[in-house]
Design an enzyme around this catalytic site. Structure first.
Site, short mmCIF file in Angstrom:
data_model
loop_
_atom_site.label_atom_id
_atom_site.label_comp_id
_atom_site.label_asym_id
_atom_site.label_seq_id
_atom_site.Cartn_x
_atom_site.Cartn_y
_atom_site.Cartn_z
N CYS A 83 -14.73 -27.03 4.67
CA CYS A 83 -14.92 -26.89 6.44
C CYS A 83 -16.02 -27.40 6.58
O CYS A 83 -16.98 -26.94 6.17
CB CYS A 83 -14.48 -25.42 6.75
SG CYS A 83 -14.37 -25.42 8.35
N CYS A 89 -19.03 -20.87 11.12
CA CYS A 89 -18.13 -20.14 11.73
C CYS A 89 -18.07 -18.72 10.90
O CYS A 89 -18.36 -18.92 9.57
CB CYS A 89 -16.72 -20.74 11.30
SG CYS A 89 -15.27 -20.00 11.83
N CYS A 170 -9.01 -26.63 11.85
CA CYS A 170 -9.33 -25.61 10.97
C CYS A 170 -8.57 -25.78 9.84
O CYS A 170 -7.25 -25.89 9.96
CB CYS A 170 -8.64 -24.29 11.94
SG CYS A 170 -8.97 -22.76 11.00
N GLN A 282 2.30 -10.50 10.57
CA GLN A 282 1.36 -11.05 9.77
C GLN A 282 1.18 -12.50 9.83
O GLN A 282 2.38 -13.38 9.99
CB GLN A 282 2.28 -10.68 8.38
CG GLN A 282 2.57 -9.23 7.95
CD GLN A 282 1.31 -8.64 7.41
OE1 GLN A 282 0.39 -9.30 7.34
NE2 GLN A 282 1.33 -7.47 7.21
N PHE A 311 4.62 2.93 10.38
CA PHE A 311 3.71 1.77 11.12
C PHE A 311 4.60 0.66 10.84
O PHE A 311 4.23 -0.31 10.39
CB PHE A 311 2.30 1.72 10.09
CG PHE A 311 1.56 2.79 9.76
CD1 PHE A 311 0.50 3.24 10.75
CD2 PHE A 311 1.76 4.00 8.78
CE1 PHE A 311 -0.16 4.37 10.66
CE2 PHE A 311 1.05 4.88 8.48
CZ PHE A 311 0.04 5.15 9.69
N GLU A 332 6.53 3.86 15.12
CA GLU A 332 5.47 2.96 15.15
C GLU A 332 4.60 3.60 16.27
O GLU A 332 5.32 4.27 17.30
CB GLU A 332 5.91 1.72 15.69
CG GLU A 332 4.78 0.67 16.16
CD GLU A 332 3.62 0.45 15.58
OE1 GLU A 332 2.62 0.53 16.00
OE2 GLU A 332 3.97 0.22 14.39
N ASP A 359 2.97 9.64 17.37
CA ASP A 359 1.65 9.69 16.94
C ASP A 359 1.82 9.81 15.37
O ASP A 359 2.08 10.87 15.02
CB ASP A 359 1.14 11.04 17.62
CG ASP A 359 -0.35 11.08 17.36
OD1 ASP A 359 -0.89 10.11 16.51
OD2 ASP A 359 -1.02 12.02 17.86
N CYS A 405 -4.10 -3.07 3.82
CA CYS A 405 -4.97 -4.39 4.19
C CYS A 405 -6.25 -3.93 3.98
O CYS A 405 -7.22 -4.40 4.42
CB CYS A 405 -4.84 -4.68 5.52
SG CYS A 405 -4.90 -3.56 6.89
#
Length: 449
Positions: A83, A89, A170, A282, A311, A332, A359, A405
């Site tokens: 890149c 970046c 990109c 995603q 979630f 959620e 919650d 994640c």
């Protein structure tokens, strides 16, 4: 007692001096690790087995940070970044490492973090991997309006900065979207309202290409006509998002992006998920399909089982789980995504699936809709699911699939599950973001008998 003055070391001189370092490993954020005067030194851009010249930029009691100046002895895994925006970046911070090297590092880092902070050693499974380039189906580009030149630029944020780095393409964005960046920059500069435009979001969906332009004031008829003409010319759906968060199609109709799951399974009909720009989805379509397939394989949903999906978002895992026969309860924390999930369930004709807003840090075990849970799927944000695990101990699901994640919060939460009698059965890397340091993972826990 007499007090004698003792001069402190000149720290500014130490920081400004260039020194040679031998790098022996990477941390989980992708920075090279070296030793210097009894301290750990973190050097972004350096790779294991390299000798580098670097300049100390920060000194703490137990560690230091340095800026890479020159690679004196390169690693066999070092490659030239493709890149042209790599140096400025803030996105792809591991482009200087081979793709195979990146994945080996991420897999090792995941196992190391889990062993070190959770004391967990799982049966490692092959990493979920896909294309190394042009894998992102979605990206948000910032706008930068120069008051002097009256020109608007599109780009991404620089590393650890709010500064916008202008780009015209990109390499990790889906090719059709990457090819639209330069034409969009030209178009937006032709608009009378260019100084009041916010970000530009590009989406590559199964039902076409989409662009969302954030506006801070209404556009005039000429600007709207230019956008409509561009949309027709480039076969892209363009909508505007106003200050109230409402979306408006430039041609008078609003079409929402859709993607499919289970479309590669011979024994199941596909499910279609519609999502609203701005809500989470995603970004790596190829890996998302593989991730959902692996979760289905590990949980093996059966008719009569009740599976809790915490979630759950707009139903990325919930709908496929229900499609295979299980009764699914999705919870959620974002009301808009709960509404979207319910609409997706209805559109796919799934009646064995219910969604609730809740919650997720509160105790939901006493909710009248909860009942007995056989299996659990967790897909939390980076903060993890620590609060949720405090009340889930009452539910005692037989299996838990944790999609993470953030390996640090995964390790912390894994320790809680292990304390509660679960055993880590499987652990695998999900390489959702090639060319970056980001590590995602999936873990399977089973309640010990």
């Amino acid at each position: 007692m007499a007090q004698f003055f003792k001069a402190k070391p000149n720290s500014s001189k130490q920081l400004s001096a260039k020194q040679s370092f031998s790098v022996h490993q990477l941390d989980h954020l992708g920075a090279g690790i070296a030793q210097h005067q009894g301290k750990v030194v973190f050097i972004p851009g350096a790779l294991p087995s390299e000798t580098v010249q670097a300049q100390l930029t920060e000194q703490k009691k137990n560690y230091a940070r340095a800026k890479l100046i020159k690679v004196e002895t390169p690693s066999a895994e070092r490659v030239t970044p493709l890149c042209p925006h790599y140096q400025s970046c803030g996105g792809c911070d591991l482009q200087h490492m081979s793709l195979a090297g990146q994945r080996e590092h991420k897999s090792a880092a995941l196992v190391d973090i889990m062993a070190k902070f959770a004391g967990a050693e799982g049966n490692s499974v092959p990493a979920l991997t896909g294309e190394g380039w042009h894998y992102r189906r979605r990206a948000r580009l910032a706008t930068l309006f120069d008051k002097n030149t009256k020109q608007l630029s599109l780009g991404f944020r620089a590393s650890s900065s709010n500064q916008v780095v202008p780009i015209d393409s990109c390499l990790v964005l889906a090719k059709p979207l990457s090819d639209l960046i330069a034409p969009f920059a030209k178009l937006l500069n032709q608009l009378a309202a260019k100084s009041s435009l916010g970000h530009l979001e590009l989406i590559d969906a199964d039902n076409g290409h989409f662009a969302v332009i954030r506006i801070t004031k209404s556009l005039n008829d000429k600007d709207m006509a230019k956008l409509a003409q561009f949309a027709e010319q480039h076969q892209i759906h363009i909508c505007l998002q106003d200050n109230n968060g409402e979306f408006h199609g430039v041609n008078g109709t609003l079409l929402l992006p859709v993607y499919q799951l289970l479309d590669d399974k011979a024994d199941a009909t596909p499910v279609s998920l519609t999502f609203t720009p701005g809500n989470f989805v995603q970004v790596n379509a190829q890996i998302n399909k593989a991730m959902v397939a692996q979760a289905l394989d590990w949980l093996a949903p059966q008719p009569g089982e009740r599976i809790l999906d915490l979630f759950c978002g707009m139903g990325n895992f919930s709908l496929p789980l229900a499609k295979l026969g299980a009764e699914v309860i999705g919870v959620e924390g974002v009301p808009e995504m709960v509404s979207q999930a319910r609409e997706n369930a209805a559109a796919n004709g799934l009646s064995n699936l219910t969604f609730y807003h809740g919650d997720l840090s509160a105790d939901l075990s006493c909710e009248p809709w909860m009942g007995k849970i056989d299996k659990l799927l967790l897909d939390p944000a980076r903060a993890g699911a620590f609060e949720s695990l405090q009340w889930l101990k009452k539910m005692k699901p037989r299996q838990v699939v944790y999609v993470s994640c953030n390996p640090a919060s995964l390790a912390r939460d894994s320790a809680v599950l292990l304390e509660r009698g679960y055993k880590l059965q499987k652990l695998g890397l999900i390489d959702m973001f090639p060319q970056t340091h980001h590590i995602e993972a999936m873990a399977l826990f089973e309640l010990a008998k």
